[in-house]
Each structure stands twice: as structure tokens, then as C-alpha cells.
Scaffold this motif. Structure first.
Motif, PDB file in Angstrom:
ATOM      1  N   GLU A 168       0.819  -1.218   0.000  1.00  0.00           N
ATOM      2  CA  GLU A 168       0.000   0.000   0.000  1.00  0.00           C
ATOM      3  C   GLU A 168       0.851   1.264   0.000  1.00  0.00           C
ATOM      4  N   ILE A 169       1.894   1.309   0.820  1.00  0.00           N
ATOM      5  CA  ILE A 169       2.710   2.530   0.841  1.00  0.00           C
ATOM      6  C   ILE A 169       3.539   2.653  -0.433  1.00  0.00           C
ATOM      7  N   GLY A 170       3.923   1.503  -1.008  1.00  0.00           N
ATOM      8  CA  GLY A 170       4.711   1.542  -2.231  1.00  0.00           C
ATOM      9  C   GLY A 170       3.935   2.070  -3.421  1.00  0.00           C
ATOM     10  N   LEU A 171       2.636   1.777  -3.471  1.00  0.00           N
ATOM     11  CA  LEU A 171       1.811   2.175  -4.613  1.00  0.00           C
ATOM     12  C   LEU A 171       1.150   3.542  -4.422  1.00  0.00           C
ATOM     13  N   THR A 172       1.420   4.195  -3.305  1.00  0.00           N
ATOM     14  CA  THR A 172       0.866   5.525  -3.063  1.00  0.00           C
ATOM     15  C   THR A 172       1.999   6.526  -2.848  1.00  0.00           C
ATOM     16  N   ARG A 173       1.643   7.784  -2.629  1.00  0.00           N
ATOM     17  CA  ARG A 173       2.655   8.837  -2.537  1.00  0.00           C
ATOM     18  C   ARG A 173       3.222   8.941  -1.132  1.00  0.00           C
TER      19      ARG A 173
ATOM     20  N   PRO B  83      -8.702   8.850 -16.948  1.00  0.00           N
ATOM     21  CA  PRO B  83      -7.847   8.581 -15.785  1.00  0.00           C
ATOM     22  C   PRO B  83      -6.405   9.019 -16.023  1.00  0.00           C
ATOM     23  N   GLN B  84      -5.819   9.605 -14.988  1.00  0.00           N
ATOM     24  CA  GLN B  84      -4.428  10.026 -15.040  1.00  0.00           C
ATOM     25  C   GLN B  84      -3.614   9.172 -14.066  1.00  0.00           C
ATOM     26  N   ALA B  85      -2.416   8.824 -14.476  1.00  0.00           N
ATOM     27  CA  ALA B  85      -1.561   8.022 -13.605  1.00  0.00           C
ATOM     28  C   ALA B  85      -1.071   8.861 -12.430  1.00  0.00           C
ATOM     29  N   ILE B  86      -1.185   8.303 -11.216  1.00  0.00           N
ATOM     30  CA  ILE B  86      -0.595   8.907 -10.021  1.00  0.00           C
ATOM     31  C   ILE B  86       0.396   7.876  -9.486  1.00  0.00           C
ATOM     32  N   PRO B  87       1.653   7.980  -9.896  1.00  0.00           N
ATOM     33  CA  PRO B  87       2.619   6.920  -9.574  1.00  0.00           C
ATOM     34  C   PRO B  87       2.855   6.760  -8.078  1.00  0.00           C
ATOM     35  N   GLY B  88       3.070   5.514  -7.670  1.00  0.00           N
ATOM     36  CA  GLY B  88       3.470   5.241  -6.303  1.00  0.00           C
ATOM     37  C   GLY B  88       4.905   5.688  -6.072  1.00  0.00           C
ATOM     38  N   HIS B  89       5.258   5.943  -4.817  1.00  0.00           N
ATOM     39  CA  HIS B  89       6.572   6.534  -4.549  1.00  0.00           C
ATOM     40  C   HIS B  89       7.679   5.505  -4.343  1.00  0.00           C
ATOM     41  N   ASN B  90       7.317   4.209  -4.205  1.00  0.00           N
ATOM     42  CA  ASN B  90       8.361   3.224  -3.930  1.00  0.00           C
ATOM     43  C   ASN B  90       7.944   1.856  -4.469  1.00  0.00           C
ATOM     44  N   ILE B  91       8.150   1.656  -5.749  1.00  0.00           N
ATOM     45  CA  ILE B  91       7.761   0.388  -6.385  1.00  0.00           C
ATOM     46  C   ILE B  91       8.594  -0.795  -5.872  1.00  0.00           C
ATOM     47  N   PRO B  92       9.893  -0.621  -5.551  1.00  0.00           N
ATOM     48  CA  PRO B  92      10.617  -1.743  -4.930  1.00  0.00           C
ATOM     49  C   PRO B  92       9.963  -2.220  -3.634  1.00  0.00           C
ATOM     50  N   LEU B  93       9.448  -1.282  -2.832  1.00  0.00           N
ATOM     51  CA  LEU B  93       8.767  -1.665  -1.601  1.00  0.00           C
ATOM     52  C   LEU B  93       7.464  -2.408  -1.902  1.00  0.00           C
ATOM     53  N   ALA B  94       6.744  -1.960  -2.933  1.00  0.00           N
ATOM     54  CA  ALA B  94       5.524  -2.655  -3.344  1.00  0.00           C
ATOM     55  C   ALA B  94       5.836  -4.073  -3.804  1.00  0.00           C
ATOM     56  N   THR B  95       6.947  -4.234  -4.517  1.00  0.00           N
ATOM     57  CA  THR B  95       7.366  -5.561  -4.981  1.00  0.00           C
ATOM     58  C   THR B  95       7.683  -6.465  -3.799  1.00  0.00           C
ATOM     59  N   ALA B  96       8.393  -5.917  -2.824  1.00  0.00           N
ATOM     60  CA  ALA B  96       8.690  -6.686  -1.614  1.00  0.00           C
ATOM     61  C   ALA B  96       7.399  -7.090  -0.911  1.00  0.00           C
ATOM     62  N   GLY B  97       6.418  -6.178  -0.907  1.00  0.00           N
ATOM     63  CA  GLY B  97       5.138  -6.483  -0.283  1.00  0.00           C
ATOM     64  C   GLY B  97       4.434  -7.651  -0.933  1.00  0.00           C
ATOM     65  N   VAL B  98       4.461  -7.702  -2.262  1.00  0.00           N
ATOM     66  CA  VAL B  98       3.820  -8.807  -2.983  1.00  0.00           C
ATOM     67  C   VAL B  98       4.523 -10.130  -2.689  1.00  0.00           C
ATOM     68  N   LEU B  99       5.832 -10.124  -2.663  1.00  0.00           N
ATOM     69  CA  LEU B  99       6.566 -11.356  -2.368  1.00  0.00           C
ATOM     70  C   LEU B  99       6.313 -11.826  -0.929  1.00  0.00           C
TER      71      LEU B  99
ATOM     72  N   ARG C  96      -9.338  10.798  -5.935  1.00  0.00           N
ATOM     73  CA  ARG C  96      -8.319  11.750  -5.500  1.00  0.00           C
ATOM     74  C   ARG C  96      -8.251  12.935  -6.470  1.00  0.00           C
ATOM     75  N   ILE C  97      -7.824  14.059  -5.957  1.00  0.00           N
ATOM     76  CA  ILE C  97      -7.631  15.245  -6.787  1.00  0.00           C
ATOM     77  C   ILE C  97      -6.595  14.935  -7.866  1.00  0.00           C
ATOM     78  N   GLY C  98      -6.961  15.165  -9.122  1.00  0.00           N
ATOM     79  CA  GLY C  98      -6.037  14.944 -10.217  1.00  0.00           C
ATOM     80  C   GLY C  98      -6.090  13.563 -10.838  1.00  0.00           C
ATOM     81  N   LYS C  99      -6.926  12.677 -10.285  1.00  0.00           N
ATOM     82  CA  LYS C  99      -6.992  11.317 -10.827  1.00  0.00           C
ATOM     83  C   LYS C  99      -7.694  11.287 -12.181  1.00  0.00           C
ATOM     84  N   PHE C 100      -8.718  12.108 -12.341  1.00  0.00           N
ATOM     85  CA  PHE C 100      -9.443  12.147 -13.607  1.00  0.00           C
ATOM     86  C   PHE C 100      -9.426  13.565 -14.167  1.00  0.00           C
TER      87      PHE C 100
END
Length: 407
Positions: free
Chosen positions: A29-34, A197-213, A188-192
Motif C-alpha cells: 500500500e505505501i509503495g503504490l501511493t505517494r 484517468p491520469q496516472a498517479i505513480p506510487g513513490h516506492n515500487i521496490p517496496l511494493a514488490t517486496a510487499g507482494v513477495l 483523488r484530486i487529479g486522478k481524472f
């Protein structure tokens, strides 16, 4: 006594693995959000597991496993001590293959997961206090009552409905609530922008990857423990089908998303793995490895189309919880009626189960969140959302030495 000890140790190991999954959810969750909302998400995850266990001890366990009841609602009393003497607990352990206390702890870990699913879907714009109130009611009351319909020996169990480890009882119960919450909360503000839809990138994709594993590892306990014993054959096939479905879900979601969007999207790959895991959870012990691959593969494809559909409906789900837990949870439950090796499992019965859980979850979550919206409000102000919930809800910064201007 030796068999009891073996079974009980296996169940405790699985309990620890399911507990570990909460770290996986937090990382994902934290990896895929700001980064400006990191503390807020972590706070919610810690709140859910701590308060969820206390609620499950106070009322949840005895709502979910009330003993003899009318099949819809029953309650065996408050707390864990009152219904059992020490001798009674030991008798139960011999009958069930593990102790009463281990059973409580294992099931308690499942209870908190439903609210965690909602946490990711409403990230970055929901007030913390209304979320906490929702989590208390949903985990403390709604989840265990719904769970009693199958796992507590209720009317769906008597009908022959089958959900081995919770594609519906855990994942879609959380998924339906996530859908209602996202609808009532707004995007969220800016999502559409101009309806797109507009992409709102997460701030830490490596952390998100670790979360999935971590979640994949935790699923060894989630599904493996649902065997409710250390039976070598059943635990082994369950872990094999679980892993194959996860792998198939990841690969197919990667291939489908690449074919459609012409780029190798890691987040879609990751959600495909989770979709495969959610999909196989309902029937991991009654499917062949080949069937597991098919179930996981279909779940992986569904993820891609579900994410697109959620966007077209102008629903904002930052972590893909609706696609993963709701859509794949429903698919996995229905898949039991198609691929199960047990001839007693029917598609119609599985469908009745899906509709029954949709009804209780949609109605209850709508009432809870709608009342909160009309009374104390559920959404932070525009200023708070733009500057981040960490600063306004918690007065803290997850990365004080690496502050970025995020809008």
C-alpha cells in the motif's frame, strides 16, 4: 498426543505466516501511493491488526463460531474464557486436531485482513477517524457474522457452498466494502481529467514488490493452514496449487497488459500474482495443478480488464484492491463449481454464496460509511489532501530527510 502436537505446531507456523502478511499489505500500500501519505497508511494497518485481534477476542470469534444456531446469526458469549474449561479446551483439541487457542489466533489473523483490503482502496483521501470507526464495526461485527454462514456451520455450509480459505469469506468481503467506500468517497484530486484517468505513480515500487513477495510467502500459511492439520498430502497439494496459480496469474497479466498497453507494467505484473493467489484460495485443496494454472491465468487476465473497468467507472482505487480482491475473489469462488474434483460442488451453489455475501457486504458497508459521511464526514479537505495526510492527520513525516514537493 504426538499427532496433536504436530498439527498444532503447523497451525501456529501458519498463523505466524498470516500475521506476516500484514507487513506485505503495508509495504504494498505505501509503495503504490505517494510518500506524503505513508504514515497514514502504516497507522491504519497497525490499528487494524491490534484492534482487530481484541475485537475478535471480545465478540468476533464467538459470532463466527457460535455452535448450534439458526444458520444466519448466533452468539456464544463475550470473550474466550467463559465457554470453556481447561479440560473442555483439551477435549476440543483432540477432536479438531489443534488447540482452541491456536484456532482463535489463526482465525483472528484472517479477520483483520478484510479491513486491510479497504485501507488500500481508500488511501490518500479518507479521514483516519471515520476509517477506524468503520474498521471496528466491519471487523468486529459484519465479518464474523458473514463468516458464520459458511465456516461457522451456517445456512451456506448446509447448502454445500465451498470456500476453502476465503476467496469470498475474506477477499470479496473486503472487496465489496472497498467498492462501496471508493464510490462514496470519490476520487483523488487529479486522478481524472476531462473524464480520463491520469496516472498517479506510487513513490516506492521496490517496496511494493517486496510487499507482494511477502504476501505470496504468507499465502503458504493462509491456504496451507486452512487444511486445519499437518496432513502431508493435503498441505502439499494446497501449496502446489497456490504457487502455480500465483505464477500463472502474474505471467498472464503481464502478457495481456503488454499486448494492450504496449509496455511492461510491473504493477500489473504484481497485481496479477495477487489475483492468482486470491482466485485459487477458494478451491486450493480440491483442484489439480493444471486446474490451478487455469484458474490463476484467468484471474491474471481479469485483473487487467478489471483495472480498466474501474477507471472507466471513474472509481479511484490506488492499489487495485477492487480488481484483485473482489473480482478475483468472485472468480475463484465460482471456479470451484467448474474445476473442483469434488462432484458435490456445484456452480449454482457457489453463485448463491457469492450473491449472499455481496448482499450483506454491500448493504452493511453502505450503511456504515454513508452514516459516517453524513455525520462526521469521511473525506479530508482539499488542502489536507494536497499537502498530505501524514502532516495533517499525524503531524509526522515518514521521510523527514527526503521531503519532496508532491501534488
Amino acid at each position: 498426543m504426538e499427532l496433536l502436537t504436530t498439527n498444532n505446531v503447523w497451525m501456529m507456523i501458519c498463523t505466524a505466516l498470516v500475521f506476516f502478511m500484514h507487513l506485505g499489505f503495508a509495504f504494498l500500500e505505501i509503495g503504490l501511493t505517494r510518500q506524503k501519505n505513508t504514515i497514514n497508511i502504516l497507522f491504519k494497518n497497525i490499528f487494524i491488526i491490534t484492534v482487530g485481534l481484541l475485537l475478535y477476542c471480545l465478540v468476533g470469534f464467538n459470532l463466527m463460531y457460535p455452535g448450534e444456531f439458526n444458520g444466519v446469526f448466533g452468539f456464544a458469549g463475550f470473550g474466550l474464557d467463559s465457554p470453556l474449561t481447561a479440560e473442555g479446551a483439551l477435549d476440543l483439541a483432540y477432536n479438531e486436531g489443534y488447540t482452541y487457542w491456536t484456532d482463535f489466533l489463526f482465525q483472528g489473523m484472517f479477520a483483520a485482513t478484510a479491513a486491510t483490503i479497504v485501507s488500500g482502496a481508500v488511501a490518500e483521501r479518507m479521514k483516519i477517524v471515520p476509517f477506524m470507526i468503520f474498521a471496528i464495526i466491519y471487523v468486529g461485527v459484519v465479518y464474523p457474522i458473514a463468516g458464520s454462514w459458511k465456516w461457522g456451520g451456517g445456512f451456506l455450509d448446509e447448502m454445500g457452498f465451498y470456500d476453502f480459505a476465503g476467496s469470498t469469506l475474506v477477499h470479496s468481503v473486503g472487496g465489496w466494502a472497498a467498492l462501496i467506500a471508493v464510490y462514496l468517497l470519490g476520487s483523488r484530486i487529479g486522478k481524472f481529467k476531462d473524464g480520463k484517468p491520469q496516472a498517479i505513480p506510487g513513490h516506492n515500487i521496490p517496496l511494493a514488490t517486496a510487499g507482494v513477495l511477502i504476501l505470496w510467502l504468507g499465502w503458504f500459511g493462509f491456504n496451507g493452514g486452512s487444511v486445519l492439520s499437518a496432513d502431508p498430502e493435503l498441505t502439499s497439494i494446497t501449496l502446489v496449487t497456490t504457487c502455480l496459480a500465483a505464477a500463472a496469474g502474474g505471467v498472464v497479466s503481464m502478457l495481456v497488459s503488454t499486448a494492450i498497453y504496449k509496455n511492461l507494467d510491473l504493477t500489473m505484473f504484481l497485481n496479477g500474482i495477487l489475483g492468482g493467489l486470491v482466485g485459487i484460495t477458494a478451491g486450493a485443496d480440491v483442484m489439480t495443478p493444471t486446474s490451478a494454472v487455469i484458474v490463476g491465468a484467468i484471474a491474471g487476465a481479469l485483473i487487467v480488464f478489471a483495472v480498466t473497468c474501474v477507471d472507466k467507472l471513474r472509481l479511484d482505487d490506488p492499489v487495485g484492491a477492487i480488481a484483485v480482491h473482489l473480482i478475483c475473489g468472485v472468480w475463484g469462488t465460482l471456479a470451484v463449481g467448474i474445476f473442483s474434483a469434488n462432484p458435490d460442488h456445484s456452480f449454482l451453489t457457489q453463485l448463491i454464496g457469492v450473491v449472499s455475501y455481496a448482499a450483506i457486504c454491500i448493504v452493511s458497508s453502505f450503511i456504515i460509511i454513508f452514516v459516517l459521511k453524513k455525520t462526521i464526514g469521511i473525506r479530508v479537505s482539499e488542502k489536507e489532501e494536497l499537502e498530505g495526510l501524514d502532516a495533517h492527520e499525524h503531524g509526522m513525516d515518514a521521510y523527514p530527510d527526503f521531503r519532496l514537493n508532491e501534488h
